[in-house]
Scaffold this active site. Structure first.
Site, PDB file in Angstrom:
ATOM      1  N   ASN A  63      51.190  40.435  41.117  1.00 43.32           N
ATOM      2  CA  ASN A  63      52.133  39.573  41.834  1.00 43.32           C
ATOM      3  C   ASN A  63      52.892  38.754  40.789  1.00 43.32           C
ATOM      4  OD1 ASN A  63      53.444  37.738  43.417  1.00 43.32           O
ATOM      5  ND2 ASN A  63      51.594  36.764  44.247  1.00 43.32           N
ATOM      6  N   LYS A  65      55.343  36.861  41.183  1.00 40.55           N
ATOM      7  CA  LYS A  65      55.837  35.583  41.731  1.00 40.55           C
ATOM      8  C   LYS A  65      57.296  35.358  41.312  1.00 40.55           C
ATOM      9  CE  LYS A  65      51.142  33.974  42.014  1.00 40.55           C
ATOM     10  NZ  LYS A  65      50.191  32.869  42.064  1.00 40.55           N
ATOM     11  N   HIS A 147      50.497  34.921  51.544  1.00 40.37           N
ATOM     12  CA  HIS A 147      50.050  34.332  50.271  1.00 40.37           C
ATOM     13  C   HIS A 147      49.926  32.819  50.418  1.00 40.37           C
ATOM     14  CE1 HIS A 147      50.031  33.030  46.104  1.00 40.37           C
ATOM     15  NE2 HIS A 147      49.574  34.241  45.827  1.00 40.37           N
ATOM     16  N   GLU A 149      50.773  30.463  48.595  1.00 42.62           N
ATOM     17  CA  GLU A 149      51.971  29.669  48.258  1.00 42.62           C
ATOM     18  C   GLU A 149      52.949  29.661  49.427  1.00 42.62           C
ATOM     19  OE1 GLU A 149      52.530  31.695  44.532  1.00 42.62           O
ATOM     20  OE2 GLU A 149      50.732  30.685  43.807  1.00 42.62           O
ATOM     21  N   GLU A 217      41.899  35.333  48.440  1.00 40.16           N
ATOM     22  CA  GLU A 217      42.333  34.505  47.314  1.00 40.16           C
ATOM     23  C   GLU A 217      42.015  33.043  47.605  1.00 40.16           C
ATOM     24  OE1 GLU A 217      45.665  36.521  44.966  1.00 40.16           O
ATOM     25  OE2 GLU A 217      46.631  35.656  46.686  1.00 40.16           O
ATOM     26  N   GLY A 223      46.027  30.404  40.036  1.00 38.13           N
ATOM     27  CA  GLY A 223      46.830  29.779  38.987  1.00 38.13           C
ATOM     28  C   GLY A 223      46.147  28.602  38.304  1.00 38.13           C
ATOM     29  N   SER A 263      43.031  33.752  39.426  1.00 42.82           N
ATOM     30  CA  SER A 263      42.695  33.631  38.004  1.00 42.82           C
ATOM     31  C   SER A 263      41.933  34.837  37.456  1.00 42.82           C
ATOM     32  CB  SER A 263      41.934  32.330  37.730  1.00 42.82           C
ATOM     33  OG  SER A 263      42.757  31.215  38.031  1.00 42.82           O
TER      34      SER A 263
HETATM   35  P1  PGA Z   1      46.691  34.014  39.563  1.00 46.20           P
HETATM   36  O1  PGA Z   1      47.450  34.297  40.950  1.00 46.20           O
HETATM   37  O2  PGA Z   1      46.105  35.336  39.120  1.00 46.20           O
HETATM   38  O3  PGA Z   1      47.763  33.515  38.632  1.00 46.20           O
HETATM   39  O4  PGA Z   1      45.637  33.006  39.853  1.00 46.20           O
HETATM   40  C1  PGA Z   1      46.924  35.171  41.908  1.00 46.20           C
HETATM   41  C2  PGA Z   1      47.832  35.249  43.102  1.00 46.20           C
HETATM   42  O5  PGA Z   1      48.412  34.224  43.472  1.00 46.20           O
HETATM   43  O6  PGA Z   1      47.991  36.318  43.727  1.00 46.20           O
END
Ligand code: PGA
Length: 307
Positions: A63, A65, A147, A149, A217, A223, A263
């Site tokens: 992803n 982003k 997601h 976010e 997640e 993140g 992460s």
């Molecule tokens: P990250 O994000 O690996 O940077 O923690 C995962 C995601 O949001 O799908």
């Protein structure tokens, strides 16, 4: 039949996108909110070769982003094209919308393209949105929905996300259906309740599970560099599979990939991959580095020797 009312979310429309999700009034009587898993060693007989409870192929999504430029994406695609990837893995990358065409025309066809979002219905007068039809037109095969976010920054709620998933699936896109609890949910002992509620919203809406990958997640791990331990992730993945078994079917429970995100990196992927209910990963930050993403894809090999 999943008839539990999700009335708290049920009356919202796209126009109320910006109200934060509210789980407090949800009716959860179909769920065993006190679910306690039997000890893992008694759940299933140990398999000889592959530590995999599900029957689906290992799945790894990147992803990207809201990151990248034409130049950096050219480099990333070139690194991915040069990488040696295990063949028995479904690999998908999700570039920002504006770069999908560039990626599609330059990336090896061993890697499929996902969008990071899609509109909830047929396109038209929806300023700033991208329709499922347009995504298919430029060659996307998947879309990431739900997601954290989009849930917690943009304010999308369960009902809206379920409708998006149903529309995308009906039109032939695969859906990477994200769910996950906030840190405060985990600390309050509500991890399963929150995840089951989010999963149920998909279950209530989707026409079929054939083309869905569930991405667990935990929001506190996204993140942050704070990855869930393999045991924490396995516990939730096993509970999700049990939920599917009880509320959808045995077949869906065993064939649906449940991937972990939060992460994941080249250093922690192998231990996570060994867990029998972890069927792959959704990777954010580490998917922006081609060689590290390849390491994560190739962690399927530690799964094969784990049991
Ligand atoms: P990250 O994000 O690996 O940077 O923690 C995962 C995601 O949001 O799908």
């Amino acid at each position: 039949m999943l008839s539990t009312s999700l009335s708290a979310a049920g009356s919202k429309s796209a126009a109320t996108l910006y109200s934060p999700p509210n789980f407090s009034g949800l009716s959860l009587h179909l769920f065993d909110s006190q679910l306690r898993l039997p000890s893992l060693s008694t759940r299933r007989p140990c398999r000889a070769v592959v530590a995999m409870a599900g029957t689906g192929k290992f799945f790894v999504g990147g992803n990207w982003k809201c990151n990248g430029t034409k130049e950096s994406i050219t480099k990333l695609v070139s690194d991915l094209n040069d990488a040696k990837l295990e063949s028995d893995v479904d690999v998908v990358v999700a570039p920002p919308f504006v770069y999908i065409d560039q990626v599609k025309s330059s990336l090896t066809d061993k890697i499929e393209i996902s969008a990071q979002n899609s509109w909830v219905s047929k396109g038209g007068a929806f300023t700033g949105e991208i329709s499922v039809e347009q995504l298919k037109d430029i060659g996307a095969k998947w879309v990431i929905l739900g997601h954290s976010e989009r849930r917690h920054v943009i304010g999308e709620d369960d009902l809206f996300i379920g409708k998006k998933a149903a529309y995308a699936l009906n039109e032939g896109l695969g859906v990477i259906a994200c769910i996950g609890e906030l840190l405060e949910d985990r600390e309050a002992g509500k991890t399963f309740d929150v995840c089951f509620t989010q999963l149920k919203a998909y279950a209530d809406a989707v026409p079929s599970w054939d083309n869905i990958v569930i991405a667990y997640e935990p929001v506190w791990a996204i993140g942050t560099g704070k990855v869930a331990s393999p045991q924490q992730a396995q516990e939730v993945h096993a509970a999700l599979r049990d939920w599917l078994k009880k509320n959808v079917s045995d077949e869906v429970a065993s064939k649906t990939r449940i991937i972990y995100g939060g992460s994941v990196n080249g250093g922690n992927c192998a231990e996570l991959a060994k867990q029998e209910d972890i069927d792959g990963f959704l990777v954010g930050g580490a998917s922006l580095k081609g060689p590290e993403f390849a390491t994560i894809v190739n962690s399927v090999t530690s799964k094969k020797v784990a049991a």
